[in-house]
Design a protein around this motif. Structure first.
Motif, PDB file in Angstrom:
ATOM      1  N   UNK A  66      25.004  21.676  76.157  1.00  0.00           N
ATOM      2  CA  UNK A  66      24.768  21.119  77.597  1.00  0.00           C
ATOM      3  C   UNK A  66      23.586  20.204  77.210  1.00  0.00           C
ATOM      4  N   UNK A  67      22.754  20.394  76.298  1.00  0.00           N
ATOM      5  CA  UNK A  67      21.585  19.608  75.882  1.00  0.00           C
ATOM      6  C   UNK A  67      21.108  19.809  74.462  1.00  0.00           C
ATOM      7  N   UNK A  68      20.619  18.717  73.843  1.00  0.00           N
ATOM      8  CA  UNK A  68      20.248  18.907  72.254  1.00  0.00           C
ATOM      9  C   UNK A  68      18.826  18.072  72.010  1.00  0.00           C
ATOM     10  N   UNK A  69      18.110  18.703  71.160  1.00  0.00           N
ATOM     11  CA  UNK A  69      17.047  17.734  70.539  1.00  0.00           C
ATOM     12  C   UNK A  69      16.896  18.162  69.193  1.00  0.00           C
ATOM     13  N   UNK A  70      16.135  17.455  68.517  1.00  0.00           N
ATOM     14  CA  UNK A  70      15.524  17.748  67.075  1.00  0.00           C
ATOM     15  C   UNK A  70      14.261  17.924  66.943  1.00  0.00           C
ATOM     16  N   UNK A  71      13.722  18.594  66.152  1.00  0.00           N
ATOM     17  CA  UNK A  71      12.386  18.936  65.753  1.00  0.00           C
ATOM     18  C   UNK A  71      12.237  18.492  64.524  1.00  0.00           C
ATOM     19  N   UNK A  72      11.136  17.469  64.303  1.00  0.00           N
ATOM     20  CA  UNK A  72      10.818  16.915  62.963  1.00  0.00           C
ATOM     21  C   UNK A  72       9.381  16.975  62.640  1.00  0.00           C
ATOM     22  N   UNK A  89      12.568  14.752  69.096  1.00  0.00           N
ATOM     23  CA  UNK A  89      13.395  13.441  68.852  1.00  0.00           C
ATOM     24  C   UNK A  89      14.665  13.769  69.428  1.00  0.00           C
ATOM     25  N   UNK A  90      15.333  12.748  69.953  1.00  0.00           N
ATOM     26  CA  UNK A  90      16.876  12.791  70.284  1.00  0.00           C
ATOM     27  C   UNK A  90      17.058  13.827  71.521  1.00  0.00           C
ATOM     28  N   UNK A  91      16.182  13.746  72.451  1.00  0.00           N
ATOM     29  CA  UNK A  91      16.257  14.644  73.581  1.00  0.00           C
ATOM     30  C   UNK A  91      17.415  14.344  74.489  1.00  0.00           C
ATOM     31  N   UNK A  92      18.320  14.805  74.681  1.00  0.00           N
ATOM     32  CA  UNK A  92      19.648  14.437  75.612  1.00  0.00           C
ATOM     33  C   UNK A  92      20.276  15.452  76.034  1.00  0.00           C
ATOM     34  N   UNK A  93      20.508  15.230  77.448  1.00  0.00           N
ATOM     35  CA  UNK A  93      21.295  16.145  78.312  1.00  0.00           C
ATOM     36  C   UNK A  93      22.711  15.687  78.709  1.00  0.00           C
TER      37      UNK A  93
END
Length: 206
Positions: A66-72, A89-93
């Motif tokens: 449903x949604x994703x993001x990355x932790x850097x 980063x790259x937070x998207x629903x």
């Protein structure tokens, strides 16, 4: 890169899954890549391994992301000090699920996870200005006048560059908590400054 996190009622039944990016199962990785391609056409999926990327996913009961993001993660120097920093980063629903609280739930999970990382000093990232209230509602603080300088020292990319309308947000994780004097001092040290993030040529602004 941050795009369209949802923040409303009637969220589907979901669970949060976390993986080192290199260990993300192929079926989930393919869904994440598709979500990112829809949000940022032409972008290459994945992150620089030097930033120890970790994927957080909000997944429905049928396995849909449903949604994703990355932790850097990386160390930065600022004001004569070294800080261990993390960024979103790259937070998207998923477009069909926006407005149902999916993004809010995932960002809240990311904030909790980062708060538990031993030795982490701060979370630091930028977003398009219209999205700043969403991240403030999640508990992050705007740094007025701050500019993130990404890319590399030789080829910098700054959030006040041409074509950008960005806000810089942060959370300072002092030894006595995000509301303690260490955190307040940290916020004062970063507001109104240019912050040399320099995450490299892949994740140029996280």
């Amino acid at each position: 890169m941050i795009a369209g996190p949802g923040s409303g009622a009637h969220a589907p039944v979901t669970r949060v899954l976390g993986f080192a990016e290199a260990e993300l199962p192929a079926a989930l990785a393919a869904q994440v890549a598709a979500l990112e391609a829809e949000a940022w056409p032409g972008a290459t999926p994945g992150h620089d391994p030097a930033l120890a990327p970790r994927a957080l996913l909000l997944v429905t009961a049928d396995g849909t992301v449903a949604a994703s993001l990355a932790l850097l993660f990386k160390e930065i120097r600022h004001g004569g000090r070294t800080y261990r920093a993390a960024g979103l980063s790259s937070v998207v629903t998923r477009r069909a699920l926006r407005g149902r609280g999916c993004g809010a739930r995932l960002v809240a999970a990311a904030r909790r996870e980062l708060a538990a990382v031993p030795g982490l000093d701060l979370v630091l990232f930028s977003c398009d200005r219209p999205l700043a209230p969403f991240y403030e509602a999640a508990g992050f603080t705007r740094l007025p006048g701050a500019v993130l300088v990404g890319g590399t020292p030789e080829e910098p990319l700054a959030t006040d560059g041409p074509g950008f309308d960005k806000e810089v947000l942060a959370e300072f994780l002092g030894a006595n908590g995000p509301d303690g004097p260490d955190a307040r001092d940290g916020a004062a040290a970063f507001a109104g400054t240019r912050i040399a993030l320099h995450p490299g040529p892949v994740d140029r602004l996280w």
